[in-house]
Design an enzyme around this catalytic site. Structure first.
Site, PDB file in Angstrom:
ATOM      1  N   HIS A 109       0.832  -1.204   0.000  1.00 19.16           N
ATOM      2  CA  HIS A 109       0.000   0.000   0.000  1.00 19.16           C
ATOM      3  C   HIS A 109       0.869   1.257   0.000  1.00 19.16           C
ATOM      4  O   HIS A 109       0.678   2.149  -0.842  1.00 19.16           O
ATOM      5  CB  HIS A 109      -0.915   0.003   1.227  1.00 19.16           C
ATOM      6  N   GLU A 110       1.829   1.321   0.914  1.00 20.49           N
ATOM      7  CA  GLU A 110       2.640   2.532   1.007  1.00 20.49           C
ATOM      8  C   GLU A 110       3.515   2.731  -0.226  1.00 20.49           C
ATOM      9  O   GLU A 110       3.741   3.867  -0.658  1.00 20.49           O
ATOM     10  CB  GLU A 110       3.497   2.510   2.278  1.00 20.49           C
TER      11      GLU A 110
ATOM     12  N   HIS B 103       1.714   4.491  -2.864  1.00 20.98           N
ATOM     13  CA  HIS B 103       1.638   5.946  -2.670  1.00 20.98           C
ATOM     14  C   HIS B 103       2.790   6.686  -3.355  1.00 20.98           C
ATOM     15  O   HIS B 103       2.723   7.910  -3.492  1.00 20.98           O
ATOM     16  CB  HIS B 103       1.659   6.269  -1.178  1.00 20.98           C
TER      17      HIS B 103
ATOM     18  N   GLU C 106      -5.550   7.800  -1.221  1.00 20.45           N
ATOM     19  CA  GLU C 106      -5.807   6.560  -0.480  1.00 20.45           C
ATOM     20  C   GLU C 106      -6.601   5.551  -1.315  1.00 20.45           C
ATOM     21  O   GLU C 106      -6.280   4.362  -1.345  1.00 20.45           O
ATOM     22  CB  GLU C 106      -6.537   6.856   0.827  1.00 20.45           C
TER      23      GLU C 106
ATOM     24  N   TYR D 263     -10.407   5.459   1.839  1.00 24.12           N
ATOM     25  CA  TYR D 263      -9.763   4.244   1.346  1.00 24.12           C
ATOM     26  C   TYR D 263     -10.678   3.439   0.429  1.00 24.12           C
ATOM     27  O   TYR D 263     -10.285   3.068  -0.675  1.00 24.12           O
ATOM     28  CB  TYR D 263      -9.333   3.356   2.517  1.00 24.12           C
TER      29      TYR D 263
END
Length: 616
Positions: A361-362, A365, A384, A444
């Protein structure tokens, strides 16, 4: 940031008529900081070259002083004390009979535990200027405005104190990481066509100007640093950043780490005296750096993470566009997961699937919001939600999950929120959600479904093509939702204003129902009813008792084009008409069942009425 239910209040809507900013401010930072690992205090000198690319003369400039949020009586503290469901990392739950109340952890901080950031001797082009400090903001006032097109140089000194770890930035957290330095320096606020974005910090999102960073960090020789930028003096620090081979130690026992980062909008770092540092390389040559504690409990997971992280980032490079920097760092920071420029700080303990999930997930980003620097405060769902979308695609690829729809968890969460009575529109400012859960599900999951609904309408290939174009055209800019929508409209020759309006600016729900009846000739007629206010084109699957099936496509008139559905295209359906009837050539007696949206991509709040079964 990692999926976790956090905080906040209420707000108004915002329309997407505005195009991407036709200009952007530019800020270059030169920072020299000296950090004391015993007191967790630091002092620094900062030079900021600010280019006013706007058409406006500026009489003031705002500066973020984020660490001041971690003080008793701050806006963050007061919000925690008044939030109905505060972030459990930031507030302590206390049982009182059958109820629970919460106490802010910030309220209990002692003077040597608080966060602090203060400016001194602030000058613009050598002239001392007036500074008004207001909590997490400082306002600079000028006797002469900064003219449109003018470049000025600010210089100031600053001192700070790293707080006890409560959220994101902090010291000695529960995983034993000594120093996590996010949003630690005086940072120029963003100014765009909407004016200054001078928001107080109450634990939500960030928005910054593009620029270059030249940062020197003096710290105890036993500490290893990972973070934003490219290390300029690795031979002075030691081979592979290992302080075991350190050189050039100052008389005070400190080493100076020198980093540079070009075309970024933030600078973050973490340090610990027991970091292990590993490296791996992507197909495009980018080096991944891994910083994690020398802890036997986590070594196996962190070693196993490295090849999977390479696969995930290679996947994103192919899916969206090539990551342009020479490095990316995955750092055990000990507090959830949060995206930063060229790095992330994540939890390092727990099960492997959790470590891989937060890392995927990160890393996503790095594209949303790292390279496509949308205003997170106004469009948290863009970074998100879009990141959650590509994260689920990456994990499905990694785990060889062949499900048609790998996003089912998001559908469940959004449907639950929409029927809870606590939903607020996506256009709500991140700081204005009444409850943390409402914010988290909206940003999200409903943000993720923004893309899955477009995938339903246009097809996956067209959506991915649009995301690639979006990245190519708007990287290193500050795009708005409308920028992606306009790309998809032009690419597919359709209109999507109706979709953006209902999905982001209202809490209107998608709810369709289907039944079937027999006409006077015994043939089946399919009746589809719109029960919710939000319209969507419909794909209808008719299954017969002999095992064959037929598809029908019902376009939406407001789309002014056909969705990418299987089956015979019917006349378009105007939104104001609540029901739609399909006459078939199938005998009702031969009909087995009828399904709306057989692949399950529509975010319909009541799936139970999406199917009709012929029991005759």
């Amino acid at each position: 940031m990692m999926k976790y239910f956090s905080l906040l209040l209420l707000s108004c809507g915002f329309t997407f008529a505005q195009a991407t900013h036709p200009w952007q401010q530019h800020v270059d930072y030169k920072i020299n900081v000296d950090f004391d690992v015993k007191s967790f205090q630091y002092t620094g000198e900062q030079t900021v070259v600010y280019k006013n690319n706007s058409p406006d003369d500026l009489n003031t400039v705002f500066i973020h002083l984020y660490p001041n949020a971690f003080q008793p009586g701050s806006e963050m503290d007061i919000r925690l004390q008044n939030n109905p469901d505060p972030d459990r990392r930031m507030a302590t739950g206390i049982k009182e009979g059958d109820k629970e109340r919460f106490e802010s952890r910030i309220a209990k901080l002692q003077p040597n535990e608080i966060g602090l950031l203060e400016l001194a001797d602030v000058r613009c082009n050598g002239q001392k200027i007036t500074v008004l400090q207001k909590g997490t903001l400082a306002q600079l006032l000028f006797s002469k405005p900064i003219k449109a097109g003018e470049k000025v140089t600010f210089k100031w000194n600053f001192k700070g104190q790293l707080p006890v770890q409560i959220r994101r930035s902090g010291r000695n957290n529960k995983e034993g990481i000594a120093i996590s330095m996010s949003q630690w320096y005086p940072k120029i606020a963003a100014y765009d066509t909407e004016g200054w974005h001078a928001n107080a910090y109450i634990a939500r999102e960030f928005y910054g100007e593009w620029g270059n960073f030249d940062v020197k960090i003096a710290i105890d020789k036993n500490y290893t640093i990972g973070g934003t930028g490219i290390l300029q003096n690795p031979t002075e620090i030691g081979h592979g950043y290992s302080t075991k081979f350190k050189q050039n130690v100052r008389p005070d026992g400190k080493l100076v780490w020198h980093f540079k980062a070009e075309k970024v909008h933030d600078f973050t770092w973490a340090a610990d005296d027991k970091y292990i540092h590993d490296q791996a390389q992507l197909d495009n040559g980018t080096v991944l750096h891994f910083f994690y504690k020398d802890n036997p409990k986590i070594l196996e997971n962190w070693k196993g993470l490295q090849p999977d992280a390479v696969r995930v980032m290679n996947f994103y490079n192919q899916l969206i566009g090539t990551y342009p920097y020479k490095q990316y760092s995955i750092i055990q920071g000990g507090d959830g997961g949060m995206e930063y420029q060229m790095c992330t700080l994540i939890l390092g303990e727990g099960k492997y699937d959790g470590l891989l999930g937060v890392t995927a997930h990160e890393m996503g980003h790095a594209w949303f919001q790292g390279l496509l620097a949308s205003n997170e405060s106004k469009y948290a769902w863009m970074d998100e939600g879009f990141t959650s979308y590509i994260e689920d695609l990456a994990l499905a690829e990694l785990k060889k999950n062949t499900a048609v729809n790998p996003f089912t968890a998001a559908y469940t969460a959004v449907a639950k929120l929409q029927t809870s009575g606590k939903e607020q529109a996506l256009t709500t400012h991140a700081d204005r959600f009444e409850e943390n859960r409402s914010y988290s599900v909206a940003s999200y999951f409903k943000g993720q479904l923004f893309l899955t609904q477009l995938q339903y309408l246009l097809g996956k290939d067209q959506l991915i093509k649009g995301l690639k174009t979006f990245f190519d055209e708007f990287k290193f800019k500050h795009p708005t939702p409308n920028d992606l929508v306009r790309i998809l409209e032009k690419q597919n020759n359709v209109q999507l204003d109706w979709f953006v309006t209902d999905w982001t600016q209202t809490t209107n729900k998608i709810d369709y129902a289907v039944t079937a009846t027999s006409d006077e000739n015994g043939r089946a007629e399919i009746l589809v009813t719109r029960k919710g206010l939000m319209p969507m084109p419909q794909q209808v699957l008719v299954e017969l008792k002999n095992g064959t099936s037929e598809y029908y496509c019902i376009p939406l008139r407001e789309m002014h084009g056909n969705p990418k559905f299987k089956g015979s295209v019917q006349a378009d359906w105007p939104w104001a008409q609540p029901q739609y009837r399909i006459k078939t050539n199938v005998l009702f007696a031969d009909l087995k069942r009828v399904l709306l949206d057989p692949d399950g991509f529509v975010a319909d709040t009541d799936r139970a009425n999406d199917i009709f079964v012929n029991e005759k």
